[in-house]
Design a protein around this motif. Sequence first.
Motif, short mmCIF file in Angstrom:
data_model
loop_
_atom_site.label_atom_id
_atom_site.label_comp_id
_atom_site.label_asym_id
_atom_site.label_seq_id
_atom_site.Cartn_x
_atom_site.Cartn_y
_atom_site.Cartn_z
N PRO A 230 -11.68 -47.34 29.44
CA PRO A 230 -12.02 -46.58 28.23
C PRO A 230 -12.73 -47.45 27.19
CG PRO A 230 -9.75 -47.31 28.10
CD PRO A 230 -10.27 -47.78 29.43
N VAL A 231 -13.52 -46.77 26.37
CA VAL A 231 -14.10 -47.33 25.16
C VAL A 231 -13.53 -46.51 24.01
CG1 VAL A 231 -16.23 -47.66 23.85
CG2 VAL A 231 -16.18 -48.12 26.32
N HIS A 232 -13.10 -47.18 22.96
CA HIS A 232 -12.39 -46.51 21.87
C HIS A 232 -13.22 -46.57 20.59
CE1 HIS A 232 -8.14 -45.95 19.89
NE2 HIS A 232 -8.85 -44.84 19.88
N VAL A 233 -13.65 -45.41 20.11
CA VAL A 233 -14.41 -45.29 18.86
C VAL A 233 -13.46 -44.65 17.84
CG1 VAL A 233 -16.47 -44.33 17.75
CG2 VAL A 233 -16.56 -45.08 20.15
N LEU A 234 -12.86 -45.47 16.99
CA LEU A 234 -11.72 -45.08 16.17
C LEU A 234 -11.98 -45.34 14.69
CD1 LEU A 234 -8.59 -44.42 15.86
CD2 LEU A 234 -8.22 -46.88 16.18
N ASN A 235 -11.77 -44.32 13.87
CA ASN A 235 -11.74 -44.51 12.41
C ASN A 235 -13.01 -45.13 11.84
OD1 ASN A 235 -8.16 -45.23 12.11
ND2 ASN A 235 -9.25 -43.30 11.90
N ASN A 236 -14.16 -44.72 12.37
CA ASN A 236 -15.43 -45.17 11.84
C ASN A 236 -16.02 -44.11 10.92
OD1 ASN A 236 -15.92 -47.71 13.64
ND2 ASN A 236 -15.36 -46.09 15.07
N TYR A 237 -16.88 -44.53 9.99
CA TYR A 237 -17.57 -43.62 9.10
C TYR A 237 -19.04 -43.55 9.51
CZ TYR A 237 -19.68 -41.84 4.74
OH TYR A 237 -20.40 -41.13 3.80
N PHE A 238 -19.48 -42.36 9.92
CA PHE A 238 -20.87 -42.11 10.30
C PHE A 238 -21.52 -41.32 9.17
CE2 PHE A 238 -18.50 -42.61 14.17
CZ PHE A 238 -19.37 -43.08 15.14
N SER A 239 -22.52 -41.90 8.52
CA SER A 239 -23.18 -41.21 7.41
C SER A 239 -24.68 -41.14 7.64
CB SER A 239 -22.88 -41.91 6.08
OG SER A 239 -23.38 -43.23 6.06
N ASN A 240 -25.23 -39.93 7.55
CA ASN A 240 -26.69 -39.72 7.60
C ASN A 240 -27.31 -40.33 8.85
OD1 ASN A 240 -26.82 -38.54 4.82
ND2 ASN A 240 -26.14 -40.60 4.27
N ILE A 241 -26.71 -40.05 10.00
CA ILE A 241 -27.20 -40.60 11.26
C ILE A 241 -28.49 -39.87 11.66
CG2 ILE A 241 -26.68 -40.97 13.69
CD1 ILE A 241 -25.04 -42.68 11.66
N GLY A 242 -29.54 -40.63 11.97
CA GLY A 242 -30.84 -40.03 12.17
C GLY A 242 -31.00 -39.24 13.45
N ASP A 243 -30.52 -39.74 14.59
CA ASP A 243 -30.70 -39.08 15.87
C ASP A 243 -29.35 -38.64 16.44
OD1 ASP A 243 -31.47 -38.17 18.35
OD2 ASP A 243 -32.68 -39.91 18.88
#
Length: 327
Positions: A230-243
């Motif tokens: 597994p890869v764990h993408v946890l508790n990140n903030y994504f703002s104004n992502i272009g694609d």
Amino acid sequence: MRRTSARYKLAGAATAVAAAVALTGTTAWSSGAAEPAAAGQDPTTAAAAAPIGFGAGTTGGAGGATVEVSNASAFIAAVQRTDPVTVRVNGTISLSSMTKVASNKTVVGVGTAGRITGSGLNVSGVSNVIIRNLTFTGSNDDAINVQESTKVWIDHNDVSGAYDGGIDIKRASDYVTVSWNRTHHQNKNMLLGHSDSNGSQDSGKLRVTYVHNWFDGTTQRNPRVRFGNPVHVLNNYFSNIGDYGVASTENAGVLVEANYFENTEDPFHLGEGDSDPGALAAKNNHFVNSGTGQTGGTVKAIPYGYTADSASSVKSIVMAGAGVGKI
């Protein structure tokens, strides 16, 4: 928004299978789960002295000498020593090409003064490396490249304007944590697994935890994943992502958990470009003016204990703690 055939050829099927997405085994993900002893500190603390997740136990140059550098020649000599060293960067280091970092190194900026410009750092064929609290700008290649390396912690950096990748991890690298970084003004942001044809080397490896990062207007690859499961993408903030935010391809398995997506039309999906779809599970995410994402397949269980922040709180937590000068 760019739409590719590989990304969307299973879109209709994904709707049907989304509810059936499974995490195999048992994982302690709830807010009541205990922090593993190897992690050393609450993951919600910006000044945590040790990584959580797959990079737990990485110690870098601990127990060795400490040197402070302020120019490129001293920096290169220090990071390429054979003994454990903590290298304190106090000033702007101008590099002309990717500079290799040897095993058992901590490379850390002093306050907000540590800067790497012109090129980036190459963590290649080594183990036990920490890169913290540095501002990376204008690399002629990657800002940070990790390949054929294990036990790596990339924490509290500011990354922008790299010609190629911001933080790329590839070629059977394993047991890596990427935490509390702010990336901005960056197109190809974080690649995990460099080639569809490298499965013989990458399968069973490329296990990475991405936690408390601020993807600030980056375009794509936040991250783009091949083979790691597994890869764990946890508790990140994504703002104004272009694609797009996260892409799971080529037998990867990605858990996207308790993140905050704002102004992100395509938060996560299966497949990308000519790469076949991987598996992706999503739970407890928070969406503001954003799409809902695409899921499917089976993701392996997260093998470590952790405490997830409430997704609705992630924006304020990450904005307050990510980047340089916050450790």
